[in-house]
Design an enzyme around this catalytic site. Structure first.
Site, PDB file in Angstrom:
ATOM      1  N   LYS A 118       0.866  -1.173   0.000  1.00 58.73           N
ATOM      2  CA  LYS A 118       0.000   0.000   0.000  1.00 58.73           C
ATOM      3  C   LYS A 118       0.905   1.226   0.000  1.00 58.73           C
ATOM      4  O   LYS A 118       1.520   1.565   1.006  1.00 58.73           O
ATOM      5  CB  LYS A 118      -0.889  -0.024   1.242  1.00 58.73           C
ATOM      6  N   CYS A 410      28.843  26.037  28.679  1.00 65.32           N
ATOM      7  CA  CYS A 410      28.648  24.594  28.750  1.00 65.32           C
ATOM      8  C   CYS A 410      27.750  24.243  29.932  1.00 65.32           C
ATOM      9  O   CYS A 410      28.027  24.668  31.056  1.00 65.32           O
ATOM     10  CB  CYS A 410      30.005  23.903  28.879  1.00 65.32           C
ATOM     11  N   CYS A 413      30.217  22.176  32.563  1.00 67.94           N
ATOM     12  CA  CYS A 413      31.362  22.777  33.265  1.00 67.94           C
ATOM     13  C   CYS A 413      31.299  24.299  33.298  1.00 67.94           C
ATOM     14  O   CYS A 413      32.085  24.930  33.998  1.00 67.94           O
ATOM     15  CB  CYS A 413      32.669  22.320  32.628  1.00 67.94           C
ATOM     16  N   CYS A 428      32.026  23.043  23.638  1.00 66.22           N
ATOM     17  CA  CYS A 428      32.553  23.516  24.915  1.00 66.22           C
ATOM     18  C   CYS A 428      34.062  23.692  24.730  1.00 66.22           C
ATOM     19  O   CYS A 428      34.724  22.828  24.186  1.00 66.22           O
ATOM     20  CB  CYS A 428      32.262  22.482  25.999  1.00 66.22           C
TER      21      CYS A 428
HETATM   22 ZN   LIG Z   1      32.080  21.778  29.290  1.00 68.76          ZN
END
Ligand SMILES: [Zn+2]
Length: 675
Positions: A118, A410, A413, A428
């Site tokens: 189909k 980030c 961090c 980052c």
């Molecule tokens: Zn980072």
């Protein structure tokens, strides 16, 4: 007068020839002439028709390009309604249908089924009269549809004319669709032009077919599968559906090749199961299997109930698309520091699996698809791939949706985030980012890399959180006592972990090069690097020039390798890997180097002894590479008859040029050498 008769004859010849080649190309997928030759025929016909407009007929192949826009579509009454099919969503529902049909036919009588895919497109009806396509209409409500003849004329696999022995008037039915590749191409173009994207190939096909300007339709790569005959006048038709499909093919219609004739319902089940598993391999979307009773006499006997025929059923595939809401957009930090956004979804079942997340790739992608936090979206799952968002359902917006923006820092961090020039990803900038460190460890132990069995993502996470490993080298200094200090670590699994870590010290060099996690160095590149460098130390010492002289190592990869080995942290990791006994050099020099290894060839012009493809295959077998562009890395330009501009370029770059005879000699020498 005689002249016009000659022109007319030529025009007819050209049309017949073009129709034939169209059929070879679009219906059979097996062209006999080149595109250039085809264009020439078309050009000649166009010129003749321009000079003699009185000779233009609506079924001339030149008329596919699309007529002028229409104000609105006219209405077409379907002489015989286009019924819709009952759906079955499970094997039980299919069996129930089978029992009903068996009972209605009075038990004991056996019958066959035809199974077809189909196709997920737009149903249309095409009417032909006296050999030409006269009307193309949408299904509409089944009783009347829209007149889209001008648009359907632009679909190359729809014949504008049919053979003389076709019924004088008849209607065929089919599904107009857009292939997956055609859909992607169309959406890519729309994205570049900043136009809204189509949600799926079906919407795109429907939108294209219902364009008011046929010239736009003509540019869309639409295709069709014809699956049946509505009605026909003046000719007896085949007595089974299977033969009808054969007959349609003989008239030049494109019928889906994946049709099958079965006698038992369990075979039908098997056909369905097979396509549930393999639907991804189809170049177009299919959403189920249509099962039809083969005998036309039985079909008549069974008749319809309401708008649905009793003799057919659509046995659907499990849905792979669903709608849900984007609750939020989260971010994972990858091992190379890339910030990978993903959608957090209101849980929804798609194809039998509950999904909560969908990949979003990068910020550009989110904005290109215009996905906002709070949007109701269509999500789709394809095979084993991570679910993805097709697009938002704009009509369900409330105005409270939020546009997503990548954070400047980030999320793990807090260091600054940058988006390097020419890259789609944000990264980052902190080389010591814990998220990156953890992802690098996960990558290092993974299957294609050092393959440390028993150290999965969860254990990596636990070891990392406990401060037992900070980088990949730490894995090789883990002690039994340290592992015991982790919760839920049994003696047996500890032994397992330690022995897997030990075993991984012997991995081949390419695996090590890949496992280190150098940006842009994937498995293939790692493999390629180890063909040129026999140890990690050699690779670490390589200059930019040495690296970029390797075919397919561009400046981006070269820079990334240099940057990696330039970092003190990475040097220390490598030293600690070495001290732990991880093998950082190739087993031994390759027992037998292939004679053309390291050489790059470009072929131009026509060779007498073999086709270009064959020549390239010979080069490859002997260890060389064949590429299409002449660069300073090219070792030899092989110039056959009538060489192109590549010869000039090779001369300009002072690259050694081989005639065919010299090339053959080189190959023969190489063969002798390799024996
Ligand atoms: Zn980072």
């Amino acid at each position: 007068m005689e002249d016009i008769a000659r022109v007319k004859r030529r025009v007819e010849e050209l049309r017949a020839s073009i129709n034939y080649h169209n059929y070879r190309y679009y219906v059979l997928d097996s062209p006999e002439i080149s595109d250039a030759e085809y264009d020439e025929l078309m050009l000649e016909l166009k010129r003749l028709e321009e000079a003699h407009p009185e000779l233009i007929t609506p079924d001339s192949p030149t008329q596919r390009v699309g007529a002028a826009p229409v104000e609105a579509f006219g209405i077409v009454q379907h002489p015989l309604p286009l019924l819709s099919l009952t759906n079955a969503f499970s094997g039980e529902e299919l069996s129930a249908w089978h029992r009903r049909v068996t009972n209605l036919l009075g038990g004991g009588r056996g019958f066959d089924f035809v199974c077809e895919l189909k196709i997920d497109g737009l149903a249309v009806a095409l009417t032909y009269a006296n050999g030409s396509l006269t009307t193309g209409a949408t299904r509409g409500d089944g009783y009347q549809g829209e007149n889209i003849t001008q648009n359907l004329r632009t679909v190359r696999s729809i014949p504008l004319s049919v053979p003389k022995d076709a019924p004088p008037r008849f209607e065929v039915r089919g599904e107009v669709y857009l292939s997956k590749a055609g859909f992607k191409k169309l959406n890519d173009e729309r994205a570049r032009e900043g136009l809204p994207l189509f949600a799926n190939p079906r919407n795109a096909a429907a939108g294209s077919v219902r364009q008011l300007d046929p010239r736009i339709t003509a540019q869309r790569p639409l295709d069709i599968f014809i699956y049946g005959m509505g009605w026909a006048e003046g000719k007896a038709l085949p007595s089974s559906h299977w033969e009808t499909l054969e007959y349609l093919k003989s008239l030049g219609f494109k019928v889906n090749p994946n049709v099958a004739l079965y006698h038992t319902i369990s075979e039908v089940e098997k056909y369905h199961r097979n396509w549930v598993e393999n639907r991804e391999s189809l170049p177009y979307e299919a959403d189920g299997v249509v099962v039809k009773v083969n005998s036309v006499a039985f079909q008549r006997e069974l008749g319809n109930v309401g708008h649905e025929p009793r003799w057919a059923i659509a046995y659907k595939f499990p849905a792979i698309q669903a709608t849900t809401r984007v609750l939020d957009i989260g971010i994972n930090v990858g091992r190379t520091g890339s910030l990978n956004p993903y959608a957090i979804l209101e849980p929804v079942k798609v194809g039998g699996v509950t999904i909560k997340h969908a990949a979003l790739h990068n910020e550009e992608d989110i904005h290109r698809k215009d996905i906002r936090i709070g949007d109701v979206v269509t999500v789709q799952r394809a095979g084993e791939v991570i679910p993805e968002i097709v697009g938002p359902i704009i009509s369900r917006r409330t105005g409270k949706e939020k546009v997503f923006a990548m954070p400047g820092h980030c999320p793990v961090c807090g260091a600054e985030v940058i988006k390097p020039e020419g890259e789609a990803m944000h990264r980052c900038t902190n080389a010591a980012c814990p998220a990156q460190a953890l992802e690098r460890i996960k990558h290092f132990v993974s299957r294609g890399a050092m393959d440390i069995d028993g150290v999965g993502e969860k254990l990596c996470q636990a070891l990392f959180s406990a401060g037992l490993i900070k980088d990949v080298a730490d894995l090789y200094y883990l002690t039994r006592e340290q592992l015991l200090s982790l919760e839920r670590m049994a003696e047996k699994s500890i032994s397992n972990v330690l022995s897997s870590v030990e075993k991984s010290k012997e991995r081949p060099l390419a695996r090590v090069a890949f496992a280190l996690g150098i940006l842009h160095v994937g498995e293939e590149t790692a493999e390629l690097l180890t063909e040129h460098f026999s140890s990690i130390d050699e690779l670490a010492r390589a200059s930019r020039e040495e690296l970029s002289s390797i075919p397919s190592i561009g400046p981006k990869i070269a820079d990334s390798i240099l940057a990696f080995f330039g970092q003190g942290r990475n040097k220390r990791i490598i030293e600690r890997l070495r001290k732990a006994g991880v093998k950082l050099a190739a087993e031994e020099a390759k027992a037998r180097e292939l004679p053309l290894a390291g050489l790059e060839f470009v072929i131009t012009g026509r060779l007498e002894a073999f086709t270009r493809h064959e020549a390239e295959a010979r080069i490859k077998v002997l260890g060389g590479r064949a590429t299409s562009d002449v660069t300073r890395r090219t070792s030899y330009l092989v110039a056959g008859a009538a060489p192109g501009f590549k010869l000039d370029r090779a001369r300009a770059l002072d690259i050694k040029i081989l005639g065919e005879a010299e090339f053959l000699e080189l190959l023969n020498r190489a063969v002798v050498e390799s024996e």
